[in-house]
Design a protein around this motif. Structure first.
Motif, PDB file in Angstrom:
ATOM      1  N   LEU A 126      -1.037 -58.124-120.984  1.00 18.08           N
ATOM      2  CA  LEU A 126      -0.109 -59.026-121.658  1.00 18.08           C
ATOM      3  C   LEU A 126       0.871 -58.253-122.525  1.00 18.08           C
ATOM      4  O   LEU A 126       2.070 -58.561-122.574  1.00 18.08           O
ATOM      5  N   ARG A 127       0.372 -57.240-123.187  1.00 18.07           N
ATOM      6  CA  ARG A 127       1.236 -56.406-124.041  1.00 18.07           C
ATOM      7  C   ARG A 127       2.297 -55.699-123.201  1.00 18.07           C
ATOM      8  O   ARG A 127       3.473 -55.621-123.588  1.00 18.07           O
ATOM      9  N   LYS A 128       1.901 -55.167-122.033  1.00 16.81           N
ATOM     10  CA  LYS A 128       2.866 -54.464-121.191  1.00 16.81           C
ATOM     11  C   LYS A 128       3.933 -55.417-120.662  1.00 16.81           C
ATOM     12  O   LYS A 128       5.075 -55.010-120.421  1.00 16.81           O
ATOM     13  N   ARG A 129       3.565 -56.707-120.490  1.00 20.16           N
ATOM     14  CA  ARG A 129       4.526 -57.654-119.945  1.00 20.16           C
ATOM     15  C   ARG A 129       5.625 -57.995-120.945  1.00 20.16           C
ATOM     16  O   ARG A 129       6.787 -58.145-120.578  1.00 20.16           O
ATOM     17  N   PHE A 130       5.268 -58.108-122.221  1.00 12.43           N
ATOM     18  CA  PHE A 130       6.215 -58.589-123.221  1.00 12.43           C
ATOM     19  C   PHE A 130       6.790 -57.490-124.108  1.00 12.43           C
ATOM     20  O   PHE A 130       7.666 -57.758-124.925  1.00 12.43           O
ATOM     21  N   MET A 131       6.309 -56.269-123.972  1.00  7.89           N
ATOM     22  CA  MET A 131       6.821 -55.183-124.788  1.00  7.89           C
ATOM     23  C   MET A 131       7.483 -54.146-123.897  1.00  7.89           C
ATOM     24  O   MET A 131       7.073 -53.935-122.757  1.00  7.89           O
ATOM     25  N   PRO A 132       8.546 -53.478-124.382  1.00  9.70           N
ATOM     26  CA  PRO A 132       9.230 -52.471-123.561  1.00  9.70           C
ATOM     27  C   PRO A 132       8.297 -51.308-123.248  1.00  9.70           C
ATOM     28  O   PRO A 132       7.491 -50.916-124.091  1.00  9.70           O
ATOM     29  N   PRO A 133       8.387 -50.763-122.050  1.00  7.24           N
ATOM     30  CA  PRO A 133       7.506 -49.642-121.700  1.00  7.24           C
ATOM     31  C   PRO A 133       7.834 -48.401-122.522  1.00  7.24           C
ATOM     32  O   PRO A 133       8.977 -48.180-122.921  1.00  7.24           O
ATOM     33  N   GLN A 134       6.806 -47.564-122.748  1.00  8.31           N
ATOM     34  CA  GLN A 134       7.010 -46.335-123.483  1.00  8.31           C
ATOM     35  C   GLN A 134       7.713 -45.310-122.607  1.00  8.31           C
ATOM     36  O   GLN A 134       7.574 -45.296-121.388  1.00  8.31           O
ATOM     37  N   GLN A 135       8.476 -44.443-123.242  1.00  4.89           N
ATOM     38  CA  GLN A 135       9.179 -43.402-122.509  1.00  4.89           C
ATOM     39  C   GLN A 135       8.170 -42.407-121.941  1.00  4.89           C
ATOM     40  O   GLN A 135       7.269 -41.936-122.644  1.00  4.89           O
ATOM     41  N   LEU A 136       8.316 -42.099-120.671  1.00  2.00           N
ATOM     42  CA  LEU A 136       7.355 -41.241-120.014  1.00  2.00           C
ATOM     43  C   LEU A 136       7.650 -39.777-120.290  1.00  2.00           C
ATOM     44  O   LEU A 136       8.810 -39.369-120.426  1.00  2.00           O
ATOM     45  N   HIS A 137       6.577 -38.996-120.353  1.00  2.00           N
ATOM     46  CA  HIS A 137       6.683 -37.556-120.522  1.00  2.00           C
ATOM     47  C   HIS A 137       6.353 -36.911-119.191  1.00  2.00           C
ATOM     48  O   HIS A 137       5.244 -37.048-118.674  1.00  2.00           O
ATOM     49  N   VAL A 138       7.322 -36.236-118.596  1.00  2.00           N
ATOM     50  CA  VAL A 138       7.118 -35.603-117.294  1.00  2.00           C
ATOM     51  C   VAL A 138       7.434 -34.116-117.411  1.00  2.00           C
ATOM     52  O   VAL A 138       8.219 -33.692-118.255  1.00  2.00           O
ATOM     53  N   VAL A 139       6.782 -33.312-116.551  1.00  2.22           N
ATOM     54  CA  VAL A 139       7.030 -31.871-116.522  1.00  2.22           C
ATOM     55  C   VAL A 139       7.110 -31.408-115.082  1.00  2.22           C
ATOM     56  O   VAL A 139       6.467 -31.966-114.187  1.00  2.22           O
ATOM     57  N   ASN A 140       7.952 -30.408-114.850  1.00  2.00           N
ATOM     58  CA  ASN A 140       8.069 -29.726-113.565  1.00  2.00           C
ATOM     59  C   ASN A 140       8.421 -30.663-112.410  1.00  2.00           C
ATOM     60  O   ASN A 140       8.118 -30.367-111.253  1.00  2.00           O
ATOM     61  N   MET A 141       9.027 -31.810-112.721  1.00  2.00           N
ATOM     62  CA  MET A 141       9.411 -32.739-111.668  1.00  2.00           C
ATOM     63  C   MET A 141      10.700 -32.263-111.003  1.00  2.00           C
ATOM     64  O   MET A 141      11.605 -31.747-111.669  1.00  2.00           O
ATOM     65  N   PRO A 142      10.833 -32.425-109.674  1.00  2.00           N
ATOM     66  CA  PRO A 142      12.065 -32.016-108.992  1.00  2.00           C
ATOM     67  C   PRO A 142      13.242 -32.881-109.426  1.00  2.00           C
ATOM     68  O   PRO A 142      13.070 -34.030-109.850  1.00  2.00           O
ATOM     69  N   ALA A 143      14.429 -32.308-109.317  1.00  2.00           N
ATOM     70  CA  ALA A 143      15.623 -33.023-109.757  1.00  2.00           C
ATOM     71  C   ALA A 143      15.903 -34.241-108.881  1.00  2.00           C
ATOM     72  O   ALA A 143      16.301 -35.299-109.365  1.00  2.00           O
ATOM     73  N   SER A 144      15.675 -34.106-107.577  1.00  2.00           N
ATOM     74  CA  SER A 144      15.914 -35.220-106.667  1.00  2.00           C
ATOM     75  C   SER A 144      14.637 -36.026-106.479  1.00  2.00           C
ATOM     76  O   SER A 144      13.530 -35.570-106.782  1.00  2.00           O
ATOM     77  N   GLU A 145      14.782 -37.228-105.957  1.00  2.00           N
ATOM     78  CA  GLU A 145      13.643 -38.106-105.757  1.00  2.00           C
ATOM     79  C   GLU A 145      12.714 -37.542-104.684  1.00  2.00           C
ATOM     80  O   GLU A 145      13.165 -37.094-103.633  1.00  2.00           O
ATOM     81  N   VAL A 146      11.401 -37.545-104.969  1.00  2.00           N
ATOM     82  CA  VAL A 146      10.434 -37.009-104.010  1.00  2.00           C
ATOM     83  C   VAL A 146      10.080 -38.089-102.998  1.00  2.00           C
ATOM     84  O   VAL A 146      10.012 -39.270-103.315  1.00  2.00           O
ATOM     85  N   LYS A 147       9.846 -37.651-101.761  1.00  2.00           N
ATOM     86  CA  LYS A 147       9.463 -38.558-100.683  1.00  2.00           C
ATOM     87  C   LYS A 147       8.420 -37.877 -99.805  1.00  2.00           C
ATOM     88  O   LYS A 147       8.400 -36.657 -99.672  1.00  2.00           O
ATOM     89  N   GLY A 148       7.552 -38.696 -99.194  1.00  2.00           N
ATOM     90  CA  GLY A 148       6.538 -38.154 -98.303  1.00  2.00           C
ATOM     91  C   GLY A 148       5.562 -37.220 -98.998  1.00  2.00           C
ATOM     92  O   GLY A 148       5.051 -36.273 -98.392  1.00  2.00           O
TER      93      GLY A 148
END
Length: 674
Positions: A381-403
């Motif tokens: 219920l909290r996730k539905r009515f409150m804005p999501p938290q900013q995610l912390h990511v590391v070493n992710m590729p610049a372009s969208e990953v697929k497969g």
């Protein structure tokens, strides 16, 4: 029968109370307290004749309880959550004491009684929390690790409370008195370090060498209770000494055996302790003050839940952890009852207030399972009515990953899989909710997302819509089920391979369409069985057939849906059944001078010669014209039975020992070589 009859009455009543507790899925200690109420002086029925004698026996239960607590104590359990456990728990205890004191004063209690109430509510129940986590499938989650870490420190905090709290109400007690108690405690600890590292291990080693379990158990009890009595003579707490003795013994080689031997005695005398507490409860007084009990419980539960949520948030734990702690640790603990009992015995806590304390504690224990079960729906219920938290990511590729492969869980299993995929240069993304594990993913250079795999924003960031496979390595069925359900909504055809703990979890995931599940304990047990059967001399082929049948039964749903998985496992089993063996030929071997083509060892023995070592030189993959010489070391590939058969053949030196096929085939040629 005197005290013997009283003990019989309490044990039988405890059995009745324990059965009721199990029937209603409540902690056993509630049944023991209820049994004490039934046979106590306020019910007017079948009562214990001498409560004072039972209270004296209950002291042994207290000592054994804390002795076992010391034996179970390990700093290793605190390492993953050491910051919030070692620093956050003391802050939580102080805040909860202030909360209880304020609530008690607001209800018109004297300051000293209110302070005892604050100490009472500052602790949480280890038994209730662990049982609740286990029944709801939360064991192994980050929330459970934080709870367990804080519970361990709370259990340790009761020791100084038992020393300090009784001194506060004395008319001549001041800082000097408390300081002197602390000095004696420090001197005692220093003496116990010497005793525990120099004398106790030698004594236990000597007794263990006699192979007498009775003597070993007696030695453990003597050490725990004897050290406790020593602290009592020093003017400190009997229970404090027993705890320190257990903590010192836990570091020895005999700590685990001491704990296993002491548990039955601890449980029996623990029954007497909790039943003796129930005998002090006046049910009529509690009913007359039911409004006060309800008001105290409501104020304390709400305030304590907010304190736990605030502490976890302050130490950097977000998402579901603050909510889980607030709804899971608001109750008073079993050691709270011990503390209240000390207050009554010291004359600082009136029995009327003591009955109210116990009523509040029991109400909290009963309310914990249903309130804790609200964690998941309230978090959703909290996730539905409150804005999501900013995610912390590391070493992710610049372009969208697929497969790519999404690995939910960066523990040992997840990191192992990630390492192999990285070596093979296959794309993957790790999702990890533990900050320390997330840092390890970052240091290893793996693409990782910090967050809960059951959150839509986290799965979106991991590219679940375009993933080719989801690997669930987390052991919690609650986390796995939530993440799998969301992943299938995002990507209905996404294959899932999940780690499960038992067959019940396998069935639960199978209902969600996940038929590829791995049970680490089952695989380890099967491999141990294989090794045992090998040592017992069973043929390799028979062992392999047994393993295949057992695995086929366990993973029948996987084999039915994915026949190629069965083929893969059969190939693995076939490879495991082949082994390379180096076998020396006798100097006067009848095989001397015979070439491999003429011998046809593959047809007659079932082995293939893949190498020959002759006078320090290796002849790899010899051809059909290669002739064997006496003294050669022959490398053969085949199963264990075939290698053993060739080993016997290689040592033959007399004609009558030759097998029929070799004697007929070789004829006189071999006879010349003998």
């Amino acid at each position: 029968m005197g005290i013997a009859a009283d003990i019989v009455i309490l044990v039988v009543a405890g059995l009745f109370g324990g059965l009721l507790s199990q029937l209603f899925r409540q902690p056993l200690i509630l049944g023991y307290i209820f049994a004490g109420v039934l046979v106590g002086p306020y019910m007017g029925g079948f009562i214990v004749s001498d409560i004072h004698d039972i209270e004296l026996l209950a002291e042994i239960g207290v000592a054994l309880l804390l002795f076992a607590l010391g034996l179970e104590f390990s700093l290793k359990d605190l390492r993953p959550v050491r910051s919030i456990a070692l620093m956050g728990t003391p802050v939580q205890i102080v805040l909860c004491m202030a909360l209880g004191y304020g609530v008690g004063v607001a209800f018109g209690w004297p300051p000293l009684t209110a302070l005892w109430f604050g100490a009472f509510v500052s602790l949480s129940s280890t038994m209730v929390v662990l049982k609740t986590l286990e029944s709801q499938g939360w064991i192994g989650t980050l929330s459970s690790r934080v709870m367990i870490g804080m519970l361990i420190v709370q259990d340790l905090a009761v020791v100084p409370m038992l020393i300090i709290m009784p001194k506060l109400g004395l008319p001549d007690a001041g800082m000097a008195e408390l300081g002197w108690a602390c000095v004696k405690a420090a001197a005692f600890l220093a003496g116990m370090v010497v005793l525990g590292t120099r004398i106790m291990p030698r004594l236990l080693r000597l007794i263990a060498g006699w192979n007498s379990r009775e003597m070993f158990m007696l030695a453990c009890c003597g050490i725990g209770l004897g050290v406790g009595y020593g602290t009592y003579l020093l003017g400190l707490s009997f229970a404090f000494g027993a705890f320190v003795a257990g903590m010192v013994l836990s570091e020895s080689d005999y700590g685990h055996q001491a704990l296993s031997d002491i548990i039955p005695l601890r449980d029996l005398f623990g029954l007497l302790f909790f039943a003796s507490m129930g005998m002090l409860v006046d049910p009529g007084f509690v009913l007359d003050n039911l409004g006060i009990v309800a008001g105290l419980a409501l104020a304390v539960f709400a305030g304590k839940g907010l304190i736990f949520g605030f502490i976890s948030k302050f130490f950097g734990y977000g998402n579901v952890v603050p909510l889980a702690l607030g709804l899971g640790m608001f109750q008073a603990g079993e050691l709270s009852f011990l503390l209240a009992r000390v207050g009554v015995e010291s004359g600082m806590l009136p029995r009327d207030q003591y009955s109210i304390f116990l009523a509040v504690g029991i109400l909290g224990m009963v309310a914990t399972p249903p309130l804790s079960s609200l964690t998941a729906p309230l978090y959703a219920l909290r996730k539905r009515f409150m804005p999501p938290q900013q995610l912390h990511v590391v070493n992710m590729p610049a372009s969208e990953v697929k497969g790519h492969v999404v690995i939910a869980g960066g523990g040992r299993v997840g990191m192992y899989v990630a390492g192999i995929l990285a070596q093979l240069e296959k794309p993957f993304v790790l999702i990890e909710f533990n900050s320390r594990r997330f840092e390890r993913c970052r240091d290893a250079g793996y693409p990782a997302i910090y967050g809960d795999a059951s959150q839509p924003t986290v799965q979106d960031a991991a590219g679940m819509h375009h993933a080719c496979l989801l690997l669930m390595t987390v052991p919690s069925i609650t986390d796995a089920a939530a993440a799998v359900a969301l992943a299938h909504r995002n990507n209905p055809t996404l294959p899932v391979v999940a780690r499960v703990v038992d067959h019940e979890q396998m069935d639960a995931l199978a209902e969600m369409g996940v038929h590829q599940t791995i049970q680490p304990e089952f695989e380890a047990g099967l491999e141990l069985t294989r090794q045992a059967l090998l040592h017992l001399g069973l043929p390799v082929g028979e062992i392999q057939r047994f393993s295949d049948n057992v695995r086929s039964e366990r993973y029948a749903a996987v084999f039915e849906k994915h026949p190629e998985y069965r083929t893969l496992m059969q190939l693995g089993g076939a490879a495991g059944g082949l082994e390379l063996s180096w076998i020396p030929l006798a100097e006067e071997s009848p095989l001397h001078g015979r070439n491999l083509g003429a011998l046809m060892l593959r047809n007659h023995v079932g082995i293939t010669v893949v190498g020959v070592m002759r006078q320090g030189a290796l002849h790899a993959n010899p051809g059909a014209e290669f002739a064997l010489h006496g003294g050669d070391v022959v490398g053969v590939l085949g199963n264990a039975e075939a290698a053993a058969a060739f080993g016997k053949l290689a040592q033959i030196t007399e004609r009558q020992e030759l097998p029929d096929w070799l004697a007929e085939e070789a004829g006189g040629v071999i006879g010349e070589n003998i």
